[in-house]
Design a protein around this motif. Structure first.
Motif, PDB file in Angstrom:
ATOM      1  N   PHE A  30       0.838  -1.212   0.000  1.00 59.03           N
ATOM      2  CA  PHE A  30       0.000   0.000   0.000  1.00 59.03           C
ATOM      3  C   PHE A  30       0.870   1.259   0.000  1.00 59.03           C
ATOM      4  CE2 PHE A  30      -2.996   3.119   1.015  1.00 59.03           C
ATOM      5  CZ  PHE A  30      -2.807   3.668   2.275  1.00 59.03           C
ATOM      6  N   TRP A  55      -2.359   5.388   8.190  1.00 61.07           N
ATOM      7  CA  TRP A  55      -2.401   5.973   6.855  1.00 61.07           C
ATOM      8  C   TRP A  55      -3.470   5.228   6.072  1.00 61.07           C
ATOM      9  CZ3 TRP A  55       3.409   6.520   4.950  1.00 61.07           C
ATOM     10  CH2 TRP A  55       4.133   7.199   5.926  1.00 61.07           C
ATOM     11  N   LYS A  67       8.465  -4.508  16.524  1.00 62.86           N
ATOM     12  CA  LYS A  67       8.785  -3.212  15.927  1.00 62.86           C
ATOM     13  C   LYS A  67       9.604  -2.366  16.903  1.00 62.86           C
ATOM     14  CE  LYS A  67       6.521  -2.742  11.844  1.00 62.86           C
ATOM     15  NZ  LYS A  67       7.142  -2.461  10.547  1.00 62.86           N
ATOM     16  N   TYR A 110       3.497  -7.846  17.439  1.00 66.02           N
ATOM     17  CA  TYR A 110       3.905  -6.929  16.351  1.00 66.02           C
ATOM     18  C   TYR A 110       4.594  -5.684  16.908  1.00 66.02           C
ATOM     19  CZ  TYR A 110       2.819  -3.258  12.845  1.00 66.02           C
ATOM     20  OH  TYR A 110       2.861  -2.185  11.967  1.00 66.02           O
ATOM     21  N   ASP A 124      10.002  -6.831  -3.703  1.00 65.32           N
ATOM     22  CA  ASP A 124       8.805  -7.361  -3.052  1.00 65.32           C
ATOM     23  C   ASP A 124       8.546  -8.760  -3.598  1.00 65.32           C
ATOM     24  OD1 ASP A 124       6.086  -5.499  -1.694  1.00 65.32           O
ATOM     25  OD2 ASP A 124       6.125  -7.682  -1.889  1.00 65.32           O
TER      26      ASP A 124
END
Ligand SMILES: NC(=O)c1ccc[n+]([C@@H]2O[C@H](COP(=O)([O-])OP(=O)(O)OC[C@H]3O[C@@H](n4cnc5c(N)ncnc54)[C@H](O)[C@@H]3O)[C@@H](O)[C@H]2O)c1
Ligand SMILES: O=c1ccn([C@@H]2O[C@H](COP(=O)(O)OP(=O)(O)O[C@H]3OC[C@](O)(CO)[C@H]3O)[C@@H](O)[C@H]2O)c(=O)[nH]1
Length: 396
Positions: free
Chosen positions: A28, A215, A189, A185, A49
């Motif tokens: 995205f 976002w 991070k 997660y 990717d």
């Protein structure tokens, strides 16, 4: 179209064209960042990717004005020896690669931890060893819950910004207990942030860390059963879009009381381009990138999306003759929706001091406007396919 006149940075210095190794370019954020770099700058992108569906429009045909400035490299950074070479022949590496959909955090915690910490280790290592700049995408989720969420529900201190504004250089990281595997997660991070910061402090790695605050925009995630697995659970924008497209009730997890601030992807990409082209102002910094003016509860988001969708379908109904509809909402438990081990951030308001000071960036787009443009995209992209899939299901 990239202009021929020289581009200058925020301090008036000419920006020379350079090469960017963008890992996760097919996602995205990556797809919007590639669009921006191709259309407005002279830079070259090595797009890394495992998928390229969201950037295919940038890769072909050869007659595109930026042809030759973007190369797609299909590789999985978990186990591909080509990674180091791509980083070595670039000036800057942007790492976006992650499992970053909450439905995976408590159901695939090992994959989540490996993706967000273990798999990022070689990227940091290769950048540090080869003296290459790194822009690493973390998350606002490293803040976890607010301090205020531990106050009594009726405490007036909950209204005090000191108890909920999230600031890069002062706010703590507050996660739930270990069995709340949702936090796998955020914890992964956080640890990769700390490793990158230590590489900067001890070995001089030039790094920038980005903490995106929800976002949203076109090409976010997938619509289950259309361009993603039928049982897949994407992030909230795609979940609600899917419900609206299928004329299903929008599901509010634990009543939709959690709050979020949403920023339009195109505003956020402006901030990332400023980081890319102003290393002197971005290196060594962690940046919140969000829109504190766009705060809603999840329930309010559902109501807004339903209203925007209803207005769209009114206009659309005139064209298509279909009746316009309003989708209701239903409350579901997090256990039912996500399974065991789910937990949530109560509130996410970014402090904007550092990004304002370093890069002079502020978001522009209101939540209503970004929802209008995003739902228009969703309808144009998916309405027909959803209609076909419903008709097929009825026929069977
Ligand atoms: N979108 C947001 O609002 C948001 C918020 C917070 C953090 N982030 C972070 O920003 C980054 C990008 O997010 P996004 O929304 O674009 O997600 P996304 O899932 O759309 O994109 C991630 C991309 O990384 C690729 N990828 C994952 N593992 C890979 C691997 N091993 N090898 C190669 N490619 C791999 C995926 O194929 C995908 O295209 C992530 O690190 C995410 O944690 C995003
Ligand atoms: O159908 C649904 C889907 C979700 N919710 C609730 O909406 C809130 C937001 O959920 P979501 O967008 O899936 O993700 P989060 O904001 O919780 O976390 C993401 O933010 C940043 C990022 O790091 C990367 O994108 C990721 O962790 C939440 O409260 C859900 O429970 C719903 O009610 N109905």
């Amino acid at each position: 179209m990239a202009t021929s006149s020289a581009r200058v940075d925020l301090d008036g210095n000419t920006i020379k064209p350079f090469t960017i190794c963008m890992i996760g370019a097919g996602g995205f954020i990556g797809s919007h960042l590639c669009e921006k770099l191709m259309s407005e700058t002279p830079h070259t992108v090595l797009a890394v990717d495992v998928y390229n569906d969201k950037i295919k429009h940038l890769l072909e045909p050869d007659s595109l004005p930026w042809a030759g400035r973007i190369q797609f490299h299909r590789l999985n950074i978990k186990n591909d020896s080509r990674l180091e070479g791509l980083i070595k022949c670039s000036d800057l590496t942007v790492n976006l690669a992650a499992i970053c959909t909450p439905a995976d955090y408590n159901t695939r915690p090992l994959d989540t931890i490996y993706s967000n910490f273990i798999d990022a280790l070689p990227v940091v290592k290769y950048c540090s060893e080869n003296n290459k700049r790194l822009i690493h995408f973390s998350t606002c989720e490293v803040y976890g819950k607010t301090i205020g969420s531990y106050l009594p529900k009726d405490s007036p201190l909950r209204q005090d910004p000191a108890y909920y504004i999230l600031k890069e250089d002062t706010s703590p990281c507050i996660f739930g207990s270990i069995e709340k595997q949702r936090w796998s997660y955020a914890c992964a991070k956080q640890l990769i942030e700390r490793l990158i910061y230590a590489e900067g402090a001890e070995n001089g790695l030039e790094f920038t860390i980005v903490r995106p605050f929800n976002w949203i925009g076109p090409r976010m995630d997938f619509i289950p059963g259309i361009d993603g697995p039928s049982e897949g659970v994407p992030r909230v924008l795609a979940c609600f879009s899917n419900n609206l497209l299928r004329r299903e009730p929008l599901k509010l997890v634990d009543g939709g009381e959690s709050q979020r601030t949403f920023v339009y992807i195109k505003d956020a990409i402006e901030a990332v381009l400023l980081m890319i082209e102003n290393p002197g102002r971005a290196n060594g910094h962690i940046f919140n990138v969000g829109n504190p003016n766009n705060e809603v509860t999840v329930r309010q988001l559902a109501e807004m999306m339903t209203k925007v969708n209803f207005l769209y379908s009114l206009v659309y109904a005139k064209v298509s003759g279909e009746d316009s509809i309003e989708s209701p909402t239903i409350d579901v438990s997090s256990k039912e929706f996500y399974g065991e081990g789910y937990d949530d951030s109560d509130k996410r308001i970014p402090d904007m001091t550092i990004i304002n000071k370093q890069l002079g960036w502020d978001p522009k787009t209101s939540l209503w406007d970004l929802l209008e443009s995003t739902l228009t995209y969703q309808h144009r992209t998916y309405a027909e396919a959803v209609k076909q899939s419903i008709a097929k299901a009825v026929a069977n």
